[in-house]
Design an enzyme around this catalytic site. Structure first.
Site, PDB file in Angstrom:
ATOM      1  N   HIS A 186       0.834  -1.202   0.000  1.00 27.68           N
ATOM      2  CA  HIS A 186       0.000   0.000   0.000  1.00 27.68           C
ATOM      3  C   HIS A 186       0.866   1.248   0.000  1.00 27.68           C
ATOM      4  O   HIS A 186       2.084   1.161   0.058  1.00 27.68           O
ATOM      5  CB  HIS A 186      -0.982  -0.002   1.168  1.00 27.68           C
ATOM      6  CG  HIS A 186      -0.354   0.027   2.526  1.00 27.68           C
ATOM      7  ND1 HIS A 186       0.282  -1.063   3.061  1.00 27.68           N
ATOM      8  CD2 HIS A 186      -0.281   1.000   3.456  1.00 27.68           C
ATOM      9  CE1 HIS A 186       0.726  -0.751   4.275  1.00 27.68           C
ATOM     10  NE2 HIS A 186       0.404   0.499   4.539  1.00 27.68           N
ATOM     11  N   HIS A 216       6.034   1.543   3.699  1.00 28.93           N
ATOM     12  CA  HIS A 216       5.921   0.350   2.859  1.00 28.93           C
ATOM     13  C   HIS A 216       6.413   0.576   1.436  1.00 28.93           C
ATOM     14  O   HIS A 216       6.677  -0.371   0.710  1.00 28.93           O
ATOM     15  CB  HIS A 216       4.475  -0.155   2.841  1.00 28.93           C
ATOM     16  CG  HIS A 216       4.044  -0.677   4.180  1.00 28.93           C
ATOM     17  ND1 HIS A 216       3.986  -2.015   4.473  1.00 28.93           N
ATOM     18  CD2 HIS A 216       3.707  -0.036   5.322  1.00 28.93           C
ATOM     19  CE1 HIS A 216       3.610  -2.174   5.746  1.00 28.93           C
ATOM     20  NE2 HIS A 216       3.434  -0.979   6.277  1.00 28.93           N
ATOM     21  N   HIS A 231      -7.515  -0.912   5.637  1.00 35.39           N
ATOM     22  CA  HIS A 231      -6.379  -0.076   6.021  1.00 35.39           C
ATOM     23  C   HIS A 231      -6.355   1.293   5.357  1.00 35.39           C
ATOM     24  O   HIS A 231      -6.641   2.284   6.011  1.00 35.39           O
ATOM     25  CB  HIS A 231      -5.074  -0.832   5.779  1.00 35.39           C
ATOM     26  CG  HIS A 231      -3.863  -0.118   6.303  1.00 35.39           C
ATOM     27  ND1 HIS A 231      -3.736   0.208   7.633  1.00 35.39           N
ATOM     28  CD2 HIS A 231      -2.749   0.334   5.681  1.00 35.39           C
ATOM     29  CE1 HIS A 231      -2.583   0.836   7.803  1.00 35.39           C
ATOM     30  NE2 HIS A 231      -1.972   0.940   6.642  1.00 35.39           N
ATOM     31  N   GLU A 236       1.375  -8.514   9.670  1.00 35.67           N
ATOM     32  CA  GLU A 236       1.772  -7.400  10.524  1.00 35.67           C
ATOM     33  C   GLU A 236       1.229  -7.661  11.915  1.00 35.67           C
ATOM     34  O   GLU A 236       0.277  -8.433  12.092  1.00 35.67           O
ATOM     35  CB  GLU A 236       1.197  -6.081   9.989  1.00 35.67           C
ATOM     36  CG  GLU A 236      -0.326  -6.019  10.041  1.00 35.67           C
ATOM     37  CD  GLU A 236      -0.860  -4.696  10.570  1.00 35.67           C
ATOM     38  OE1 GLU A 236      -0.191  -4.072  11.414  1.00 35.67           O
ATOM     39  OE2 GLU A 236      -1.964  -4.302  10.141  1.00 35.67           O
ATOM     40  N   LYS A 240     -12.506 -45.375 -10.510  1.00 34.48           N
ATOM     41  CA  LYS A 240     -13.830 -45.997 -10.497  1.00 34.48           C
ATOM     42  C   LYS A 240     -13.753 -47.371  -9.867  1.00 34.48           C
ATOM     43  O   LYS A 240     -14.608 -47.749  -9.063  1.00 34.48           O
ATOM     44  CB  LYS A 240     -14.394 -46.075 -11.913  1.00 34.48           C
ATOM     45  CG  LYS A 240     -15.025 -44.762 -12.318  1.00 34.48           C
ATOM     46  CD  LYS A 240     -15.701 -44.830 -13.664  1.00 34.48           C
ATOM     47  CE  LYS A 240     -16.155 -43.436 -14.057  1.00 34.48           C
ATOM     48  NZ  LYS A 240     -16.043 -43.199 -15.493  1.00 34.48           N
TER      49      LYS A 240
END
Ligand code: ZN
Lengths: 595, 651
Positions: free
Chosen positions: A68, A73, A157, A203, A462
């Site tokens: 973000h 960051h 956020h 976080e 099967k």
């Protein structure tokens, strides 16, 4: 057992400079590339020399993922791409790509123009860096190369914040960035599906807090602001231009409207309009309510909140000012703080977390005197309030996310060591999974089980299902297949024996057994066969039993009745070697019927 | 794999694919062609329409038919609320559908007919713009078509008398299956079922396959769908465009190498180049406005409308006509114009770049701010109180059977200064205008259909290289003429001619496509794989017996290490692959060791017989098989098995 390795270059038992190296399946991925706001030296950037002491970094990193737009960051991204020389792919969401360069530029101005630093990235570098970014949308599965796949999930956020799921072969990791499990006034709550990653990197800013209800905090906040302005005080709210600011603005706007208040409210930096434009344009990233009503009424057009001008600082009387940046480490918010701090009728409300080294951090820790670089000393007499409006997950939210995605391991970052320790214990106890919390520069190795894709023959499945269903139900019985593993061009398949023969082009040598049972049963042989078929159907419930031309077949076992109408019948039972169990069972059954 | 076709309108497709035991509906287009047979529904009463003469077919005496039909300029129209032609509901039981995948908002308007009160229990997937704009289309339709009172008795009798009616009513296809639009609450419920997906998002369909919407370049949020199981890939290409307009460009790479490619919703006006038509439209509009007339564009509330606003406003500005107001009238005009500007992630790169500034991707927001563009819910809205002429007015419906456009044509038809410009390709403009004849206003036909034309589609198929191609019969090459007759004129009809096996589907028909699957995808745990020592059985092929426990979690098959055998019980031996006859001498030795000393061997030309007289047992051995006729006890048979195991060569 293949491993994955995780090394935090920032955010390892620390808050304020997220940058995590992830290695799995021969791929190296950098998760976030953040900057520490509390430092003015090289410590503000991650230690890229850890990746490669010298020489080009691009060959060492397959991609960079930015969760973000917060600078802790993405703040070091232009440094990495334009000054260190990383030229590989960079991924982030569309809103992050739109907003990050604005925050980077604001920060750059503060560092270079106000603090006079020269060895810093330029405006052009920010632009060049953002040009290299590939924007992704939510849930889009992006193949970085043939083996590396990433996918973004909504993280709440801030506008455009995403969690990323990353997969190489059968190994997968979820990296949360910052997230929020409760919806707020303008954003929704983080969401992820049950993707069962081998590792969840989360976080843990609020690892130990279970925050009281949002409503209480909001009421508290409004009460404090109202009381202060009523007494003629000035309220400073340091915020980042985008994110919490919008939520608090919506909150104050509605309160002012409802209480019919006239005190001026300002939003500084002229960013309001631009910021709000981003919110309008990316309204699909906000919460349901705002999205539904945006055509009629845009939540981001404020009536009571006006742009701030520097000259207002010394205006007499009450006012509320939102000013950037949020941690009081530089810029306008710090200037206003210096002016207003010495008066006790004033108030500063810190609506978010402050990293160590910032003025915000100092006053929150009770500092009554702040000394600045130019020897200026400011006395803090104003009221200092802390209100956690940061949209981070609290302990409950983190546990909830673990429950949602069911990881096999958890790794904590972006938090304080002591609090992490507490959460780690809680996670290990409650979910019975391993939890790690490496420090910066410390590598954590996690073993993951391999899973190899394989094609299983439907015939084999099967046949297994028929056998399984024939047995009395038993929930504890495990289902077992017996086949032949075939490896061709590195592709695996599990075949039955005939398919394997075809695969390698050989004729199979068949071993067949035939035994005879004699039965006194006058009448045509076909009649006898009918009777036998009915008897077998009773005994062998769930098996396929067919009859044609007087020949009975039970799966692959053949039964043939011969003999003249008036004489003894010969019942031939015939089966191949691998059907010995069924063949001998049927033979035994017929023999016991004869006696 | 089986493919059913439920729509006769190739541009409003509806297919059902049975794939891996799932029934997947691909699009649910609503054909609106049928509405042209009805009389227009004016938003305000029209004396002209009300006074049209009744029509009674000659030599047909049915008093109940009275008043159902009206005549206008030699054409007969049904005087009732217009009806639509939804997909066939007899071929596939809608309650059995597992999934509906929608490619774009023009191909989903029949959704309420499929999902409401049919017992439908499946999932519906579409992109966010498809859902939102599809909602605008449906809400607009329902506002108009149900506005005139739902309970007015529908004309039904004429459907029994089609054979005596003049064309085009006489050619109406299955009019009994035509339906009125469903009530607003049904539409809302149908739309609430839609789950929103993004481009390139892999949607898990009951664990059996993945469905991915990939950009198709046709309109906002338009998608082609890629269905993928572990072994097969099906690409559904519907409403695609390789032109550069406002949406995200088509993602061709994702469609490559499919086992089956289904092609639908190509252009409806292959003879008209959309760029030229846009240019023509600007010219006609300019000329009309200069002459003091106004321009009416009957349009849908989204899609090409955005391009028209962008191009026309720029063109008028260049022509010194910037003062001419532009009006958009639709019950959803405000939402559509606002919504288009928050779809940053769905527009072309150029438009996206504007968002980063931040400016709206489409210029119509700026036109609204500068008051050059006005929008209103309806003609009598306050927003239009200062309605000025000459102007350019955009409103629906393009069929001219309902909506504000009906009233505007009634109002302007007699004035030769005005012009009506048709841009939507769904309806032939002469038929749209038929109930308004005679008219004096100018009519221009500038259809703008950006979907693939035939040469683009042929090129696309060549590039995508599918193993098999499925087409609605409208797109297939005309049937070959008999050898003696001259080739019919029809051979010149544009069609798809691909160099791959092609299946042609007709409405109501089903086709078998693709291959039978023989394997299921599973994962093998690494620890089990590590224990297997595969040997080379042939150059490039390695193999080894494998016993594994099987688990099914979230529809995913996993192979793990097998459970340890119960104490005492030996685990089942792995299967053996015997590949050659036993060495008979060795077999004899083995039997002696087991105590059977009486074996006699007779050798023949292509095998031999081993006789154990004491145990009443014969063993025939030839090249391909060993057959044991054992009349002794189980112990004898077991001894023989052991002996054979020891000396039959195996892999
Ligand atoms: Zn953050």
């Amino acid at each position: 057992m293949p491993d994955m390795k995780i090394t935090p270059l920032g955010a390892g038992q620390d808050v304020g400079r997220s940058c995590i190296l992830l290695s799995m399946g021969g791929k190296n991925i950098m998760l976030d590339c953040g900057m520490h706001m509390g430092y003015n030296d090289e410590r503000r950037f991650p230690d890229f020399s850890y990746i490669v002491p010298e020489g080009p970094i691009t060959s060492q990193i397959d991609c960079v993922i930015i969760s973000h737009f917060h600078l802790d960051h993405c703040g070091a991204l232009p440094y990495m791409s334009e000054m260190i020389g990383y030229t590989g792919p960079i991924y982030m969401t569309h809103p992050t790509k739109a907003i990050a360069p604005i925050l980077l530029e604001d920060m750059r101005k503060v560092v270079v123009e106000r603090k006079g630093e020269s060895n810093f990235f330029t405006s052009q570098m920010i632009k060049d860096c953002i040009k290299k970014v590939t924007a992704v949308t939510l849930h889009q599965s992006v193949m970085v190369d043939n083996e590396l796949e990433i996918k973004a999930y909504y993280a709440g956020h801030v506008l455009g914040a995403a969690m990323f799921w990353i997969r190489v072969g059968s190994q997968s990791v979820v990296y949360t960035g910052d997230y929020n499990m409760t919806p707020d006034r303008h954003l929704g709550a983080a969401w992820i599906d049950k993707c069962r990653p081998d590792l969840l990197i989360t976080e843990s800013t609020y690892a130990t807090t279970i925050r009281d209800s949002k409503r209480c905090r909001e009421r508290d906040f409004l009460k404090k602001v109202h009381e202060c302005v009523e007494k003629g005080g000035k309220v400073l709210i340091p915020v980042f231009a985008l994110g919490r600011a919008q939520e608090l603005c919506i909150l104050l706007e509605t309160y002012w409207e409802r209480m019919n208040l006239k005190y001026p409210v300002y939003f500084a930096l002229g960013l309001t309009e631009k910021a709000n434009n981003y919110y309008k344009m990316f309204i699909t990233w906000t919460n349901q309510k705002i999205r539904k009503t945006f055509v009629q009424r845009n939540m981001f057009d404020f009536k009571h909140i006006k742009p701030f001008d520097k000259s207002y600082i010394d205006n007499p009387g009450a006012m509320v000012v939102f000013a950037t940046p949020g941690m009081l480490h530089a810029g306008l918010s710090l200037n206003i703080f210096k002016k207003w701090a010495p008066y006790e009728q004033n108030m500063v409300i810190m609506p978010g977390f402050c990293v160590q080294g910032t003025v915000g951090h100092k006053i929150l820790n009770g500092a009554k005197k702040i000394e600045f670089e130019n020897r200026q000393v400011v006395e803090v007499k104003m009221a200092v309030e802390y209100m956690s409006f940061s949209a981070h997950a609290d302990a409950k939210g983190i546990m909830q996310l673990i429950q949602y995605c069911e990881p096999k391991n958890v790794l904590l970052v972006h938090g304080e060591a002591l609090k992490m320790e507490f959460l780690k214990e809680k996670i290990e106890k409650e979910f019975k999974i391993s939890c790690f919390m490496p420090a910066n520069g410390e590598t954590c190795t996690i073993n993951t089980p391999t899973k190899i894709p394989i094609d299983v023959s439907l015939r084999l499945l099967k046949a297994e299902a028929v056998r399984y269903n024939a047995l009395p139900p038993d929930p504890k019985r495990r289902r077992v297949v017996n086949g032949i593993l075939c490896v061709r061009d590195n592709r695996l398949s599990l075949l039955d024996i005939d398919e394997m023969c075809d695969e390698i082009g050989i004729n199979r040598h068949i071993i067949r057994f035939t035994s005879t049972v004699r039965l006194e049963d006058p009448g045509p042989a076909v009649k006898t066969a009918e009777k036998l078929k009915n008897l077998l159907s009773e005994k062998l419930e769930g098996w396929t039993i067919t009859i044609s031309d007087g020949n009975i077949s039970v799966e692959s076992v053949l039964i043939k009745v011969e003999g003249e109408d008036d004489s003894t019948k010969n019942i031939y039972v015939s089966w191949t070697n691998q059907d010995e169990d069924l063949g001998s069972y049927i033979l035994g059954l017929l023999q016991s019927m004869v006696q | 794999m089986k493919l059913y076709c439920l729509s006769s309108d190739a541009s409003k497709p509806c297919f059902v694919l049975s794939f891996k035991e799932l029934l997947i509906m691909l699009d649910c287009g609503l054909s609106a062609h049928s509405v042209l047979n009805f009389l227009p529904l004016p938003p305000v009463p029209s004396t002209r329409l009300a006074s049209l003469p009744n029509y009674t077919p000659p030599h047909h005496n049915d008093p109940l038919l009275e008043g159902e039909l009206k005549e206008c300029c030699g054409r007969v129209f049904v005087d009732s609320i217009p009806e639509f032609c939804p997909p066939l509901d007899k071929v596939v039981d809608f309650s059995q559908l597992d999934v509906i995948l929608i490619s774009n908002y023009t191909c989903m308007l029949a959704l309420p007919f499929i999902t409401e009160e049919t017992g439908f229990k499946g999932q519906v997937y579409a992109t966010e713009p498809t859902l939102q704009i599809g909602r605008f289309y449906l809400e607009e339709l329902s506002e108009w078509v149900s506005a005139s009172g739902e309970d007015s008795g529908a004309a039904k009798r004429w459907k029994e008398a089609v054979h005596v009616l003049p064309p085009p009513l006489a050619d109406a296809v299955r009019p009994r299956a035509w339906r009125r639009l469903l009530a607003p609450q049904h539409i809302a419920r149908a739309l609430s079922r839609v789950r929103v997906v993004g481009y390139d998002e892999r949607v898990d369909i009951y664990g059996a396959l993945d469905a991915t919407a990939v950009s198709s370049g046709f309109c906002l949020g338009s998608a082609n769908w890629v269905l993928r199981s572990a072994h097969e890939k099906v690409a559904y290409v519907s409403g695609s465009s390789t032109l550069t307009t406002h949406p995200r460009p088509i993602n061709q790479a994702a469609l490559r190498g499919a086992d089956l490619l289904i092609l639908a919703a190509l252009t409806q006006t292959p003879a008209h180049n959309p760029d030229h038509m846009l240019g023509d439209l600007c010219v006609h509009a300019t000329v009309t406005l200069r002459g003091g007339g106004s321009v009416l564009c009957p349009v849908y509330p989204s899609g090409v409308l955005y391009d028209l606003l962008e191009c026309l406003s720029a063109h008028l500005e260049g022509a010194g006509l910037a003062h001419v107001p532009l009006y958009v009238v639709s019950p959803v005009a405000d939402s559509s114009l606002a919504y288009s500007n928050i779809l940053a992630e769905w527009v072309s790169a150029t438009k996206q770049a504007r968002v980063y500034v931040p400016e709206e991707p489409f210029p119509h927001a700026a036109l609204v701010r500068s008051s050059r563009l006005r929008h209103a819910r309806a003609l009598h809205d306050d927003a239009l109180s200062d309605f000025r002429q000459p102007c350019v007015l955009f409103c629906g419906h393009p069929s001219l059977r309902f909506g504000a456009a009906v009233h505007m044509v009634e109002l302007w038809a007699s004035n030769p200064l005005h012009a009506i410009i048709f841009t939507e390709p769904d309806f032939p403009h002469t038929e749209a205008l038929a109930p308004f004849q005679p008219i004096a206003m100018k009519a221009f036909h500038c259809p703008i259909d950006t979907s693939l034309n035939y040469s683009q589609a042929n090129k696309l198929v060549r590039e995508l290289r599918p193993r098999e191609l499925a087409l609605p019969d409208q797109y297939a090459p005309p049937a070959p003429a008999s050898s003696s007759a001259p080739p019919p004129r029809e051979t010149s009809r544009p069609h798809i001619s691909a160099d791959v096996p092609t299946l042609v589907v007709r409405r109501g028909a089903a086709l078998r496509a693709g291959t039978r699957r023989v394997a299921a995808r599973a994962t093998l745990s690494g620890s089990l794989a590590a224990r297997v020592a595969a040997r080379e059985l042939r150059a490039g092929v390695r193999g080894a017996p494998l016993r594994a426990s099987l688990s099914l979690r979230d529809s995913r098959l996993e192979l793990h290490s097998p459970p340890p055998g119960a104490p005492g019980a030996a685990p089942a031996p792995p299967p053996r692959l015997q590949c050659a006859p036993p060495d008979v001498d060795a077999l004899e030795r083995e039997l002696v060791r087991a105590g059977a000393t009486d074996a006699r061997v007779e050798r023949g030309a292509d095998g031999c017989i081993l006789h154990l007289p004491r145990h009443d047992t014969l063993v025939h051995v030839d090249r391909l098989a060993t057959h044991v006729f054992c009349e002794g006890g189980a112990d004898v048979r077991q001894a023989l098995r052991r002996a054979l195991h020891a000396c039959v060569p195996h892999l």
